[in-house]
Design a protein around this motif. Structure first.
Motif, mmCIF file in Angstrom:
data_model
loop_
_atom_site.group_PDB
_atom_site.id
_atom_site.type_symbol
_atom_site.label_atom_id
_atom_site.label_comp_id
_atom_site.label_asym_id
_atom_site.label_seq_id
_atom_site.Cartn_x
_atom_site.Cartn_y
_atom_site.Cartn_z
ATOM 1 N N GLY A 84 0.315 -1.143 -0.019
ATOM 2 C CA GLY A 84 -0.380 -0.322 0.241
ATOM 3 C C GLY A 84 0.859 1.141 0.327
ATOM 4 N N THR A 85 2.275 1.336 -0.192
ATOM 5 C CA THR A 85 2.962 2.665 -0.059
ATOM 6 C C THR A 85 3.909 2.226 -1.320
ATOM 7 N N LYS A 86 3.849 3.772 -1.907
ATOM 8 C CA LYS A 86 3.845 4.571 -2.941
ATOM 9 C C LYS A 86 5.231 4.302 -3.281
ATOM 10 N N VAL A 87 6.312 4.852 -4.460
ATOM 11 C CA VAL A 87 6.810 5.348 -4.902
ATOM 12 C C VAL A 87 7.079 6.134 -5.305
ATOM 13 N N ILE A 88 7.545 7.455 -5.747
ATOM 14 C CA ILE A 88 7.961 8.039 -6.709
ATOM 15 C C ILE A 88 9.813 8.938 -7.451
ATOM 16 N N LEU A 89 9.516 8.562 -8.160
ATOM 17 C CA LEU A 89 10.848 8.689 -8.984
ATOM 18 C C LEU A 89 11.166 9.414 -10.298
ATOM 19 N N LYS A 90 12.476 10.628 -9.726
ATOM 20 C CA LYS A 90 12.828 11.731 -10.545
ATOM 21 C C LYS A 90 14.186 11.583 -11.029
ATOM 22 N N LYS A 91 14.743 10.442 -12.283
ATOM 23 C CA LYS A 91 15.699 10.732 -12.321
ATOM 24 C C LYS A 91 16.493 12.157 -12.490
ATOM 25 N N THR A 92 17.902 12.797 -12.248
ATOM 26 C CA THR A 92 17.907 14.073 -13.101
ATOM 27 C C THR A 92 19.165 13.940 -13.302
ATOM 28 N N ASP A 93 20.268 14.522 -13.899
ATOM 29 C CA ASP A 93 21.866 14.870 -13.896
ATOM 30 C C ASP A 93 22.076 15.976 -13.014
ATOM 31 N N PHE A 94 21.726 16.791 -12.820
ATOM 32 C CA PHE A 94 22.365 17.835 -11.578
ATOM 33 C C PHE A 94 23.535 17.345 -10.636
ATOM 34 N N LYS A 95 23.269 16.333 -10.606
ATOM 35 C CA LYS A 95 24.379 15.810 -9.363
ATOM 36 C C LYS A 95 24.922 14.224 -10.214
ATOM 37 N N ASP A 96 25.449 14.364 -10.538
ATOM 38 C CA ASP A 96 26.464 12.976 -10.734
ATOM 39 C C ASP A 96 25.978 11.691 -9.176
ATOM 40 N N ASP A 97 26.437 12.592 -8.742
ATOM 41 C CA ASP A 97 27.017 11.501 -7.210
ATOM 42 C C ASP A 97 25.637 11.465 -6.145
ATOM 43 N N GLU A 98 24.170 12.022 -6.559
ATOM 44 C CA GLU A 98 23.487 12.505 -5.135
ATOM 45 C C GLU A 98 22.156 11.881 -5.397
ATOM 46 N N ILE A 99 21.149 11.240 -4.702
ATOM 47 C CA ILE A 99 20.341 10.481 -4.821
ATOM 48 C C ILE A 99 19.622 11.255 -3.476
ATOM 49 N N LEU A 100 17.995 11.802 -2.540
ATOM 50 C CA LEU A 100 17.712 12.309 -2.188
ATOM 51 C C LEU A 100 16.500 11.371 -1.729
ATOM 52 N N LEU A 101 15.925 11.478 -0.657
ATOM 53 C CA LEU A 101 14.953 11.279 -0.789
ATOM 54 C C LEU A 101 13.419 11.371 0.835
ATOM 55 N N SER A 102 12.611 11.571 0.411
ATOM 56 C CA SER A 102 11.049 12.204 0.913
ATOM 57 C C SER A 102 10.607 11.379 1.237
ATOM 58 N N GLY A 103 9.773 11.489 2.053
ATOM 59 C CA GLY A 103 8.677 10.900 2.150
ATOM 60 C C GLY A 103 7.730 11.805 3.253
ATOM 61 N N SER A 104 6.543 10.811 2.787
ATOM 62 C CA SER A 104 4.962 11.718 4.583
ATOM 63 C C SER A 104 3.610 10.736 3.518
ATOM 64 N N ARG A 105 2.679 11.343 5.203
ATOM 65 C CA ARG A 105 2.062 11.400 4.891
ATOM 66 C C ARG A 105 0.816 11.352 5.662
ATOM 67 N N PRO A 106 -0.330 11.725 5.713
ATOM 68 C CA PRO A 106 -1.291 12.955 6.261
ATOM 69 C C PRO A 106 -1.058 11.233 8.053
ATOM 70 N N ASN A 125 18.141 18.846 -6.464
ATOM 71 C CA ASN A 125 17.620 17.824 -6.680
ATOM 72 C C ASN A 125 16.501 18.354 -5.182
ATOM 73 N N GLY A 126 17.258 18.987 -4.145
ATOM 74 C CA GLY A 126 16.033 19.110 -3.180
ATOM 75 C C GLY A 126 14.847 19.501 -4.098
ATOM 76 N N TYR A 127 14.684 20.340 -5.007
ATOM 77 C CA TYR A 127 13.373 21.183 -5.169
ATOM 78 C C TYR A 127 12.731 20.783 -5.569
ATOM 79 N N TRP A 128 13.303 19.441 -6.277
ATOM 80 C CA TRP A 128 11.841 18.627 -6.435
ATOM 81 C C TRP A 128 11.193 17.441 -6.819
ATOM 82 N N LEU A 129 12.553 17.735 -4.887
ATOM 83 C CA LEU A 129 11.947 16.756 -3.772
ATOM 84 C C LEU A 129 11.150 17.119 -3.606
ATOM 85 N N GLY A 130 11.200 17.951 -2.656
ATOM 86 C CA GLY A 130 9.998 19.130 -2.473
ATOM 87 C C GLY A 130 8.463 18.931 -3.196
#
Length: 951
Positions: free
Chosen positions: A543-565, A891-896
């Motif tokens: 029942g969880t969801k994962v949203i992913l967006k590939k970017t090329d802004f940084k060659d070696d950075e992956i950020l994670l954020s998660g939330s629910r009500p 990346n942080g902008y798109w994460l938010g």
């Protein structure tokens, strides 16, 4: 044997370094430490006939942006006794008119292209240097680049220094002094005098003396400027999306009218004397919040010509490894109950502020009055390092961390920001060393790390902690119940401590396997391509969801954020105290089989983090990692959900540290103001009030931890967002393994539960008073009214905030010289009801509070009647457009934005520019009218009283 000799010994052992640096430079003289290391060819370094140095580099991160710095090898150390504060004053007045940019021409031009004062336009003054910085400047065309070079040209030799502007700036600088002149700053001033007896470094705090600032004759500043601001002591640093050839040509053309100095005053770096006997000093102030002991082992600076050879990287490697290992030891001590100090660290570098003397520095902060156990513990660790050095497991962990750090640097070499390069060149000019390109640096440092042995490191540590050329400095609060030592007592306890019997640290091998048995995998049961903002959405079997967006802004950075009500407002009957400490203490115990210290060590050589937090309305996840350590981040995420540890010893240590921090903070007379304001603004929400000592003592650790765990025993409803350089094929099995396996049962929470959380309504005027040594006035205005929550409203509030920043800088800071700065915050509060909220805050001299606040409110009144100043409005819109364009490459902008869209169905990206450009001055006028006519208005004033009674 001195440290540099120890370094040379290590250097001679690197006989196979050629293999480490590969084909780059096998067997060359510099690889053996003899000649200078080669300078990165990507930066163009030159010198004009007049002596001006320049550094130019093309770099496209961020695109169409550039940094323009002018560096002066001049600071407060060039002042005479009667000139104290002029170096810093000159830095200020440089923005108040030059030959080609009269008045506020520099600010006006840069703001017209989207830059803003403070964020993009700034400067700083220190003891030996002054640096002017134009940062993230839009450079869409060559003419803008040329204009920025012209600004640097004017700062170099053509600052106007008009009488009127000088007089206006006197008040601004006095207010800057006022904002900083607390007990800790006074202690620092005293400490410098004690640490540098009879030396100029002890008498040249850059802020200067206010009697000088208030009264110096105009010509004195002009003479200082002419004497010291000259091309042989200056460098230009220009980095960004620019044409290097064109910039170099423009520099040569623009700076051709500045002649080489004739018979210039000698630029002397003040030498710091050695001392055969320890220098001991104690500084205490009734308003000080820092209780600390600092032990310095002074030594000669490694000459620049040696730092530019292999000796420089070797020395830096050894120092960084030693500092890291000592830091881990101190961290382990602090996390235990009855710790002798609240924090401690080691550093190797300048002796406090002096470029001409290095020092190994050991520092410890302690509970009020507890200087003796802190000193004993600090000297015990110094003695342990000196006698026994470090063990293999410590070195292995530190080396792993070092290697993974430089590997990330190498991986990101093509995405390095302009500001990072620019600051590197500033440092090179003011403190010359080596300037390798990143591939060469990576190969070299990897080779050094693999070949420097533990014995070499321990030899260097022994030299760094040699008990000679010692200075011992202590700062403390001053009050009757705190017993301070005499200088002789402090010295005696140091000498006793350094001779105490110590034993070597036991070898500790870290268990690096985070999870012994992998959980049962889940499944991705649905995949949606072409999601919002180019994302992909996976729905998992739990029942969880994962949203992913590939970017090329940084060659070696992956950020994670998660939330629910969810969040604290959906908790059932928590106490106010539970809510205050919920996030602070829930992570104290570590994860799984690892306590917090063991977890730090288990993660050595890995760049990965993950954590949980409970907000007011949401349950939250955060994390970051590299491509190589992606699975580690997932494992940390899984353990956070399923295996948060309890640790009573860690909790007790937290209580002790927190109580000590509050006791120390209470010495600041403004400490109580925060509590008073919180109680006035939120009468129905005690969880917003600052923690008290009694509350910390009464925290029920088990209950709070159980309350926190209850928010995450079930992962259903969570939406996890991943942004960065993602390989879907590698991410998919990790998502199924570690997110798909999280426990899940059906759960329903309201996003906006009914709860009384509104701030106080109506009109309120409140004044507070307290004794302070430095006369201080503070004003806080808060206005609020109903509104709507949408992107246009948010952008109007952003524009208004910028307009007020500009207005108050002009009227209150510059015209009145009444404050160092006015803090303005305008926003839209969404819960429990949508509200427009405006706050204004500034600090000033107590007798000026009413006059300056009348100016602040007059500014609002004029906007409500006539709308915003057209120039201010235009600049605000351009700056927001500039910042948004920059954000699109982060990346942080798109994460938010992805989190906001998938949680709240709000798109604040697609129509940003169209909505921004649709806003008119009338919209801002109407916004201010609604606020200004609202009955929900609070005015808070603080005025200090005479502090004599406290002393």
């Amino acid at each position: 044997m001195r440290l540099k000799h120890r370094i040379l010994s290590a250097l001679s052992a690197l006989l196979v370094l050629g293999a480490a640096v590969g084909s780059f430079a096998p067997q060359t003289a510099w690889a053996q430490g003899g000649d200078k290391l080669p300078i990165d060819t990507a930066v163009r370094i030159g010198k004009l006939p007049n002596g001006l140095t320049y550094f130019i580099r093309h770099n496209a991160e961020p695109k169409e942006r550039a940094e323009f710095y002018i560096v002066q090898r001049v600071g407060s150390m060039q002042e005479e006794d009667s000139q104290q504060g002029l170096a810093h004053f000159l830095e200020h007045i440089a923005f108040n008119g030059t030959k080609n940019f009269p008045g506020k021409g520099i600010d006006h031009f840069l703001e017209s292209i989207g830059a803003s004062f403070g964020r993009n336009i700034n400067a700083y003054t220190s003891f030996d240097e002054t640096v002017y910085t134009l940062m993230d400047i839009p450079v869409p065309r060559k003419s803008v680049v040329d204009s920025c070079i012209l600004i640097l040209h004017d700062w170099s030799n053509f600052i106007s220094l008009e009488d009127k502007e000088i007089d206006l700036e006197r008040g601004v600088i006095e207010e800057e002094w006022r904002s900083r002149d607390g007990g800790d700053m006074r202690n620092l001033t005293t400490l410098l005098q004690l640490a540098f007896p009879g030396n100029k470094y002890g008498e040249r705090m850059p802020i200067g003396k206010m009697e000088v600032v208030r009264n110096f004759p105009y010509q004195v500043l002009r003479d200082y400027y002419k004497k010291w601001y000259r091309p042989d002591q200056q460098a230009l640093v220009i980095v960004g999306d620019i044409n290097v050839d064109e910039v170099e040509a423009q520099i040569k053309k623009t700076f051709a009218d500045i002649p080489a100095p004739v018979n210039p005053a000698e630029r002397v770096y003040t030498q710091v004397e050695d001392n055969a006997s320890p220098i001991v000093g104690i500084a205490a102030d009734p308003e000080a919040t820092q209780n600390s002991i600092n032990i310095y082992y002074k030594r000669d600076v490694t000459p620049a010509e040696l730092r530019a050879t292999m000796i420089g990287p070797l020395e830096n490697y050894m120092k960084s490894i030693i500092v890291q290992m000592v830091g881990q030891r101190f961290s382990d001590i602090v996390k235990k109950p009855n710790a002798p100090f609240t924090e401690a660290d080691m550093s190797v570098g300048d002796y406090i502020v002096a470029k001409t003397k290095d020092a190994t520095t050991f520092s410890a902060s302690f509970k009020e009055g507890a200087w003796e156990p802190a000193l004993k513990a600090l000297t015990a660790e110094i003695a342990r390092i000196h006698q026994f050095g470090f063990n293999k497991s410590e070195y292995d962990r530190a080396k792993k961390d070092f290697l993974v750090g430089i590997k990330k640097l190498y991986n990101e070499r093509d995405k390095r920001k302009n500001s990072t390069w620019a600051n590197e060149y500033v440092s090179y000019f003011t403190n010359p060393s080596y300037l390798l390109d990143i591939p060469a640096y990576y190969k070299l440092m990897t080779g050094i790390a693999e070949q420097i042995t533990l014995e070499m490191i321990n030899g260097a540590a022994k030299e760094l902690t040699a008990n000679e050329n010692v200075a011992i400095m202590m700062t403390s609060v001053k009050k009757p119940e705190v017993k301070l030592p005499t200088v002789s007592e402090l010295l005696a306890k140091y000498e006793e401590g350094i001779k105490q019997t110590v034993t070597p640290l036991k070898e500790e091998v870290s268990n690096t396997k985070l999870i012994d048995k992998l959980p049962m995998k889940g499944k991705i049961v649905k995949e949606e391509k072409n999601g919002k903002f180019g994302s992909t959405v996976w729905t998992l079997s739990n029942g969880t969801k994962v949203i992913l967006k590939k970017t090329d802004f940084k060659d070696d950075e992956i950020l994670l954020s998660g939330s629910r009500p969810g969040g604290t407002y959906n908790l059932t009957k928590p106490t106010n105290l539970d809510l205050k400490v919920l996030n602070d203490i829930s992570s104290l115990g570590g994860l799984g089989k690892f306590d917090d210290s063991a977890l730090e060590k288990a993660l050595a050589g890995r760049i990965a983090s993950a954590g949980l937090s409970v907000g007011s309305l949401t349950d939250n996840v955060s994390g970051s990692t590299t491509k190589e350590d992606l699975e580690t981040m997932f494992q940390l995420l899984y353990l956070n959900f399923t295996a948060r540890r309890a640790d009573q010893q860690a909790f007790k240590a937290w209580q002790e540290r927190s109580i000590a921090a509050i006791e120390a903070a209470m010495a600041n007379p403004l400490f109580s103001l925060r509590d008073s304001v919180s109680r006035l603004l939120y009468p129905h929400n005690p969880e917003r009030y600052p923690l008290t000592i009694d509350e910390i003592k009464s925290v029920n650790y088990e209950r709070v931890l159980q309350l926190f765990r209850s928010r995450f025993t079930n992962a259903r409803g969570f939406q996890f967002v991943f942004v960065g350089n993602i390989d879907e094929a590698k991410l998919r099995p990790l998502v199924e393994q570690y997110i798909g396996s999280l426990p899940s049962t059906k759960v329903t929470y309201k996003m906006f539960p009914e709860r009384e959380v509104a701030s106080v309504a109506g009109t309120h005027t409140k004044e507070y008073n307290k004794a302070m040594a430095t006369p201080t006035g503070i004003v806080i205005d808060m206005l609020s009214t109903s509104g709507e929550y949408n992107q246009k409203e948010i952008l109007i509030s952003d524009i208004l905030e910028s307009v007020l920043d500009q207005l108050y800088t002009k009227t209150i800071r510059e015209d009145e010289g009444g404050t160092y700065g006015v803090g303005v915050n305008v926003g839209i509060s969404r819960y429990p009801k949508v509200r427009r909220v405006l706050s204004i805050q500034f600090q000033t001299e107590p007798t000026k509070t009413e006059k300056l606040n009348a100016l602040a409110l007059k500014g609002l009144d004029e906007i409500a009647k006539d709308g915003p100043n057209e120039e201010y409005f235009t600049k605000a819109v351009k700056n927001l457009a500039k910042e948004h364009a920059e954000s699109l490459r982060k990346n942080g902008y798109w994460l938010g934005q992805l989190s906001t869209y998938y949680l709240h169905s709000l798109d604040f990206v697609s129509n940003y520019d169209a909505i921004l450009n649709s806003i008119k001055p009338e919209d801002v006028k109407a916004f201010v009218q609604s606020l200004y006519s609202s009955k929900d208005r609070i005015i808070i004033t603080f005025r200090s009283t005479d502090a004599e009674a406290k002393k």
